[in-house]
Design a protein around this motif. Structure first.
Motif, PDB file in Angstrom:
ATOM      1  N   LEU A   1       0.827  -1.197   0.000  1.00  0.00           N
ATOM      2  CA  LEU A   1       0.000   0.000   0.000  1.00  0.00           C
ATOM      3  C   LEU A   1       0.871   1.262   0.000  1.00  0.00           C
ATOM      4  N   VAL A   2       1.877   1.285   0.863  1.00  0.00           N
ATOM      5  CA  VAL A   2       2.744   2.462   0.951  1.00  0.00           C
ATOM      6  C   VAL A   2       3.521   2.644  -0.349  1.00  0.00           C
ATOM      7  N   ILE A   3       4.151   1.578  -0.828  1.00  0.00           N
ATOM      8  CA  ILE A   3       4.987   1.677  -2.027  1.00  0.00           C
ATOM      9  C   ILE A   3       4.156   2.058  -3.247  1.00  0.00           C
ATOM     10  N   ASP A   4       2.903   1.633  -3.295  1.00  0.00           N
ATOM     11  CA  ASP A   4       2.056   1.996  -4.428  1.00  0.00           C
ATOM     12  C   ASP A   4       1.564   3.435  -4.361  1.00  0.00           C
ATOM     13  N   ASN A   5       1.765   4.107  -3.255  1.00  0.00           N
ATOM     14  CA  ASN A   5       1.260   5.470  -3.128  1.00  0.00           C
ATOM     15  C   ASN A   5       2.348   6.526  -3.013  1.00  0.00           C
ATOM     16  N   VAL A   6       3.600   6.153  -3.232  1.00  0.00           N
ATOM     17  CA  VAL A   6       4.653   7.153  -3.293  1.00  0.00           C
ATOM     18  C   VAL A   6       4.744   7.647  -4.736  1.00  0.00           C
ATOM     19  N   PRO A   7       5.118   8.896  -4.931  1.00  0.00           N
ATOM     20  CA  PRO A   7       5.105   9.471  -6.289  1.00  0.00           C
ATOM     21  C   PRO A   7       6.369   9.186  -7.101  1.00  0.00           C
TER      22      PRO A   7
ATOM     23  N   ARG B   1      11.663  -8.062 -10.609  1.00  0.00           N
ATOM     24  CA  ARG B   1      11.013  -8.983  -9.676  1.00  0.00           C
ATOM     25  C   ARG B   1       9.777  -8.333  -9.045  1.00  0.00           C
ATOM     26  N   PHE B   2       9.800  -7.001  -8.975  1.00  0.00           N
ATOM     27  CA  PHE B   2       8.693  -6.247  -8.381  1.00  0.00           C
ATOM     28  C   PHE B   2       8.682  -4.853  -8.982  1.00  0.00           C
ATOM     29  N   VAL B   3       7.504  -4.310  -9.200  1.00  0.00           N
ATOM     30  CA  VAL B   3       7.351  -2.896  -9.565  1.00  0.00           C
ATOM     31  C   VAL B   3       6.115  -2.354  -8.867  1.00  0.00           C
ATOM     32  N   ASN B   4       6.154  -1.075  -8.533  1.00  0.00           N
ATOM     33  CA  ASN B   4       4.965  -0.467  -7.942  1.00  0.00           C
ATOM     34  C   ASN B   4       4.035   0.028  -9.056  1.00  0.00           C
ATOM     35  N   ILE B   5       2.904   0.550  -8.648  1.00  0.00           N
ATOM     36  CA  ILE B   5       1.870   0.961  -9.605  1.00  0.00           C
ATOM     37  C   ILE B   5       2.331   2.117 -10.500  1.00  0.00           C
ATOM     38  N   ALA B   6       3.320   2.887 -10.043  1.00  0.00           N
ATOM     39  CA  ALA B   6       3.827   3.994 -10.861  1.00  0.00           C
ATOM     40  C   ALA B   6       4.367   3.500 -12.201  1.00  0.00           C
ATOM     41  N   TYR B   7       4.872   2.265 -12.253  1.00  0.00           N
ATOM     42  CA  TYR B   7       5.340   1.702 -13.522  1.00  0.00           C
ATOM     43  C   TYR B   7       4.194   1.592 -14.518  1.00  0.00           C
ATOM     44  N   GLU B   8       3.028   1.210 -14.027  1.00  0.00           N
ATOM     45  CA  GLU B   8       1.861   1.115 -14.912  1.00  0.00           C
ATOM     46  C   GLU B   8       1.542   2.475 -15.511  1.00  0.00           C
TER      47      GLU B   8
END
Length: 122
Positions: free
Chosen positions: A1-7, A20-27
């Motif tokens: 939740l936190v990582i997906d909400n950082v700018p 291996r992992f990306v947050n929603i900002a990649y999308e």
């Protein structure tokens, strides 16, 4: 939740340069769902020109050195952007490098504004 909400872009990349992992900002940046990024190489996601520009920083982090940089990077699907990046090595208990964490902020608008201001002051 936190990582997906950082700018900023946040990812974890293995030593094979596969995500291996990306947050929603990649999308948002690249217009691809996470499942289209995870498992792919940096070259496949960012493009060869971007990876070429980032090679010195990738080499440094894979040797165990944390890296911070500012650089204009020509992303295949994200356009050319002026970014502030940090690469942090993931060092295992036995001292081997397992991968690295990537934090990238897009400072393109700030850079352009600073250049425009400089032009006006001349």
């Amino acid at each position: 939740l936190v990582i997906d909400n950082v700018p900023v872009l946040v990812s974890y990349i293995g030593t094979d340069l596969r995500y291996r992992f990306v947050n929603i900002a990649y999308e948002r940046w690249f217009g691809r769902r996470r499942d289209e990024v995870v498992g792919r190489t940096m070259d496949e996601v960012l493009g060869p020109a971007a990876v070429e520009r980032l090679k010195p920083f990738i080499a440094a982090v894979l040797s165990g050195e944390p890296v911070t940089f500012e650089r204009e990077v020509p992303y295949r699907d994200g356009g050319t952007r002026f970014v502030h990046g940090s690469y942090v090595p993931h060092v295992a208990a036995n001292g081997t490098i397992e991968g690295f964490v990537v934090l990238v902020a897009d400072n393109t608008n700030l850079k352009r504004a600073a250049e425009e201001r400089e032009q006006l002051l001349r």
